[in-house]
Design a protein around this motif. Structure first.
Motif, short mmCIF file in Angstrom:
data_model
loop_
_atom_site.label_atom_id
_atom_site.label_comp_id
_atom_site.label_asym_id
_atom_site.label_seq_id
_atom_site.Cartn_x
_atom_site.Cartn_y
_atom_site.Cartn_z
N PHE A 508 0.85 -1.15 -0.03
CA PHE A 508 -0.02 -0.11 0.11
C PHE A 508 0.90 1.30 -0.03
O PHE A 508 0.27 2.52 0.09
CB PHE A 508 -1.15 0.10 1.09
N SER A 510 1.78 3.49 -2.10
CA SER A 510 1.46 3.52 -3.52
C SER A 510 2.44 4.84 -4.01
O SER A 510 2.59 4.47 -5.30
CB SER A 510 -0.02 4.11 -3.57
N THR A 556 -4.57 -4.43 -6.87
CA THR A 556 -4.15 -3.05 -7.21
C THR A 556 -2.78 -3.03 -7.41
O THR A 556 -2.32 -2.03 -8.05
CB THR A 556 -4.85 -2.34 -5.89
N LEU A 557 -2.06 -3.81 -6.61
CA LEU A 557 -0.61 -3.75 -6.67
C LEU A 557 -0.25 -4.07 -8.14
O LEU A 557 0.61 -3.33 -8.72
CB LEU A 557 -0.08 -4.60 -5.74
N ASN A 560 -1.15 -1.17 -10.63
CA ASN A 560 -0.25 0.16 -10.32
C ASN A 560 1.09 -0.12 -11.01
O ASN A 560 1.53 0.72 -11.73
CB ASN A 560 -0.23 0.44 -8.84
#
Length: 880
Positions: A508, A510, A556-557, A560
């Protein structure tokens, strides 16, 4: 096995469980699930299991003859008390192993040690952590399965273990979310059966008794036990019932257990759940008829820990050993022990049945050579302290309890080999892999790349998802001696090549992730999905997974990183299928690998594949579908309304995993059996040779009568608790407390009139079962009817390994389109050709006929296919 103390109301000592319930059952499968077989489709909550008595007595058939001769001679010397002692555990935390039965000190026979697990010796130190069963299945390599079994057996032997509680064929993997699927091998019964047999042979050749578990229909963690469910705020009265029709049971769930029995497995563990509304450890049809009758199992049946729900009922239904012995953990109450002594003395349980229990236990002990390989128990399951109490729960017997014996040998090399051999290459665009180690900037992303901040053993029974997934959670776990993380292994690789490497293991972070991804020459993203046993809740997942998505924000990782790096490589560590979204089509994601649950050498294993020291040759042991619904089956997450026991009817029949998607004509993302290589292969020259065999003959005739040993005296005063023994609190003993049998028993209804089921005490010769005749079933099922050969050529520039697979279409209206029936992993040099060979047995082309209760070859056309996956079937031929 369930290993957390919970409270529940004990069932009656004599409860029979061949009864039935009636209730409306809402189908737990998806509306689009395939269910073409009427027998499966008609399953309801009222499905019942028919009774079958008496419990077959072991005959010493097959390879068991010598072991039975020795066992009968040994048991002939035992008193009634000593025989009961062999069958009953001493109680939870009563001795040093997770389970121990009573000893026979007079003859120098020590208490037998039962210890988890399917990945290594549980609850000790200086042991190895092996790759999970699902990884072994992905290798499609019989030799590695055997080597792993032998190495695990050697480590258990070195710790003083008599029975290794594994391997696993239940769960088989009916639903992809199943919490303990990873302990087993594959939802395909043939792949599981072959790997089960190889593992068992390895364990037992190391001098340790293997235990095939959990028999049977144990396909989810939710509701496997009422008290456990209560701990998670579910109110049920009895364990879940898996309702399975006869044909599905034989052609799917029983298949790998038949292979286990044919491999001479020494013990079988019955499961927590009910099957057709009868508890697994007192289901006379499953234990007496199928396991001991049809499959001619010669070893002993042990209960899962607290899966016993009756005394006389379970004894007559075929249970041979009660584990851990107490009704409730650490209470000192038992269904057997004193109660079993009483039941034999008042003739409720015939003494031949007790003799058979003892003979089966001792025969398994002799079969694997425990008389020559036994080592004193040198560890303690309840503490790693060197000194402590031998009887942990009673705080008695203080002394040396952990000798910290290092049993690992050089097994780390094998573990590393299996880890890399089980890594499946799913995507490799423009030969993005292998890497060189000389990339300008290697970036590593993901919690799954690093270590648990609290150490590799920082969560009890591995009940968390912190750091890389080297092992899932529950009683199938073991303590890591070390855990090589992917971050460490890749750093070492890059530094040895004078490269640059940076890592971010916070999924997380980011801002930092975006910055590093934008600069990376290659981005390695590690993600995972975890699961385990139902006594542990991790992030709301009560053993079973709630979904098939990646954990810790893994999707999400990936998104991204891949949005900013056009050379993103995704590595998935997971317990089973996960949803990969559109990653297979994303041009920035150049490679995808599935690495499973690889054990202690995790990082080194994946580095060997990433950097080309190992050319990947593994294949998917399950299907990766596009959606959860595509699998056609699901778990029951909430109890059915109006039922005392949750009901799950397997209305999909044999159509699970790839069989279901094939029937529904759903395109998977990556199919069962799929896997790429750094080289390429072609298939040619299919040849099918028919073998001349005789006709299939049903087994007929009668068995011998129950073996007769000297009867024990009925004088109750001879069985009283000895005055010269100091009684250990909460310890389970076989002795009487009074000469009055009713007073001595823990329960008062052991002699209720009419309880004993018809035939339960009958020791006369019994009709032999048509589909039986030898361990594993009728021996003619294993006659080779056809030999299949094909040529596999390596058309690339590097040596590679290819798993060629044989599938068969049985041709019937209720048969899957194809079923796996054989495979071979071949190592082939560039521009060279290897011969692929598989034998087709009678069983391989047979169906179970419910009318005749036997295997038959239908008149439908049988077609064989040879290919590189279940959907890439390159060669075919019709069987004459």
């Amino acid at each position: 096995m369930w290993l957390t103390p919970l409270l529940f109301v004990a069932a009656s000592f004599v409860q029979a469980q061949d009864g039935n319930t009636t209730a409306l059952f809402p189908n737990a499968t998806y509306p689009g699930a395939v269910s073409p077989d009427p027998a499966a489709a008609e399953l309801t909550a009222g499905t019942t299991s028919p009774p079958f008595y008496p419990s077959p007595w072991g005959s010493g058939s097959g390879s068991w003859a010598d072991a039975y001769t020795k066992a009968r001679a040994f048991v002939s010397q035992l008193t009634l008390i000593e025989k009961v002692n062999l069958t009953t555990g001493v109680g939870w935390e009563g001795e040093r192993c997770v389970g121990q039965n009573g000893a026979v000190p007079r003859l120098g026979f020590r208490s037998m040690c039962m210890q988890d697990a399917p990945m290594g010796v549980r609850d000790t130190d200086f042991n190895s952590v092996f790759p999970a069963g699902v990884n072994v299945a992905a290798t499609f390599d019989r030799g590695l399965a055997y080597a792993r079994g032998q190495a695990m057996g050697a480590e258990h032997r070195g710790k003083g273990v008599d029975v290794q509680l594994g391997p696993v064929a239940g769960p088989l993997g009916r639903s992809p979310e199943g919490g303990r699927n990873w302990e087993g091998f594959s939802p395909d019964p043939v792949l599981t059966g072959i790997m089960m047999a190889q593992t068992i042979e390895g364990i037992q050749n190391a001098g340790v008794i293997a235990c095939a578990k959990h028999y049977i229909g144990n396909e989810q963690e939710h509701f496997r036990q009422a008290p456990e469910a209560a701990g998670f705020n579910f109110t049920i009265t009895d364990s879940l019932s898996s309702n399975i029709d006869d044909k599905t049971l034989h052609e799917l769930y029983l298949w790998p257990f038949a292979d286990a029995v044919r491999a001479n497995v020494g013990s079988v563990m019955c499961s927590y759940n009910q099957i057709n509304n009868s508890y697994g450890c007192q289901n006379s049809y499953l234990l007496n008829y199928l396991l001991k009758g049809e499959l001619d199992f010669q070893g002993f049946v042990m209960s899962d820990w607290q899966a016993q729900h009756s005394g006389v009922g379970s004894a007559l239904a075929g249970l041979d050993m009660s584990m851990p012995g107490d009704v409730l953990f650490d209470t000192g109450t038992t269904f057997w022990g004193t109660n079993l002594t009483v039941a034999v003395l008042n003739d409720t349980v015939p003494e031949w049945r007790l003799n058979d229990m003892a003979i089966r236990i001792i025969a398994a002990w002799y079969l694997v050579g425990r008389d020559n390989t036994s080592i004193p128990i040198n560890f303690d399951s309840w503490t790693l302290d060197t000194y402590g109490y031998q009887h942990f729960v009673a705080n008695e017997g203080y002394g040396l309890i952990n000798e910290h014996v290092d049993v690992r040998a050089e097994h780390g090399k094998l573990i590393r080999q299996i880890g890399s051999a089980s890594t499946v290459l799913l995507k490799n665009t423009n030969n993005a892999l292998p890497l060189t180690g000389k990339e300008k900037l290697t970036a590593i992303f993901g919690n799954d790349a690093g270590g648990n901040p609290n150490g590799p053993n920082g969560c009890s029974d591995r009940g968390c998802d912190n750091g890389t997934l080297g092992m899932a959670w529950g009683s199938g776990s073991a303590n890591f001696p070390y855990l090589v993380t992917p971050e460490t292994a890749i750093q070492n690789e890059v530094l040895n090549n004078m490269g640059a490497v940076e890592s971010i293991t916070d999924n997380f972070a980011s801002t930092q992730i975006a910055s590093l991804a934008g600069r990376a020459s290659v981005a390695l993203v590690f993600v995972n999905a975890d699961s385990g046993e139902g006594f542990i809740n991790v992030d709301g997942n009560i053993g079973d997974r709630n979904n098939l998505t990646l954990w810790q924000g893994g999707d999400t990782l990936i998104q991204n990183v891949s949005a900013l790096c056009n050379n993103t490589i995704v590595v998935v560590h997971s317990v089973g299928p996960v949803l990969l979204g559109n990653y297979s089509e994303n041009p920035n994601i150049t490679a995808i690998l599935w690495a499973g649950v690889p054990g202690e050498q995790s990082g080194n294993s994946i580095a060997d594949v990433l950097y080309g020291r190992v050319n990947p040759g593994a294949k998917l042991p399950f299907t990766l579908a596009a959606t959860r619904e595509d699998y056609g089956t699901d778990l029951l997450y909430l109890p059915n309304e109006g039922t005392d026991a949750p009901q799950v009817s397997f209305t999909e029949g044999v159509f699970i995993d790839y069989r279901s998607l094939d029937e529904a004509e759903i395109q998977p993302v990556y199919e069962f059996g799929y896997g790429l290589s750094y080289t390429t292969f072609t298939y040619s020259k299919l040849q099918v040779t028919r073998r001349d065999t005789g006709p299939y003959l049903s087994t007929t005739g009668l068995t011998s009568a129950a073996p007769s040993l000297a009867s024990s005296p009925k004088n109750t005063s001879g069985y009283l608790f000895p005055s010269n023994i100091t009684r250990i609190p909460l310890y389970i003993y076989p002795y009487l407390n009074s000469t009055d049998l009713e007073t001595s028993a823990n329960e008062t209804d052991y002699d209720l009139p009419g309880f004993v089921p018809a035939g339960g005490q009958d020791g006369s010769p019994q009709p032999r079962i048509a589909a039986g005749g030898a361990p594993g079933g009728n021996p003619q099922l294993y006659d080779v009817l056809y030999q299949v050969d094909a040529s596999i050529t390596n058309t690339g520039s590097v040596t590679g390994e290819e798993v060629a697979q044989l599938y068969i279409s049985l041709g019937g209206p209720y048969d899957p389109k194809v079923v796996l029936r054989g495979f071979q992993r071949l190592s082939i040099q560039p521009n060279m050709t290897a011969n692929f060979h598989v034998d087709i047995t009678r069983r391989d082309i047979s169906n179970w006929d419910t009318a005749t209760q036997n295997w038959v070859i239908s008149n439908y056309t049988k077609t064989i296919y040879v290919g590189s996956s279940s959907r890439k079937l390159l060669l075919n031929s019709t069987l004459s």
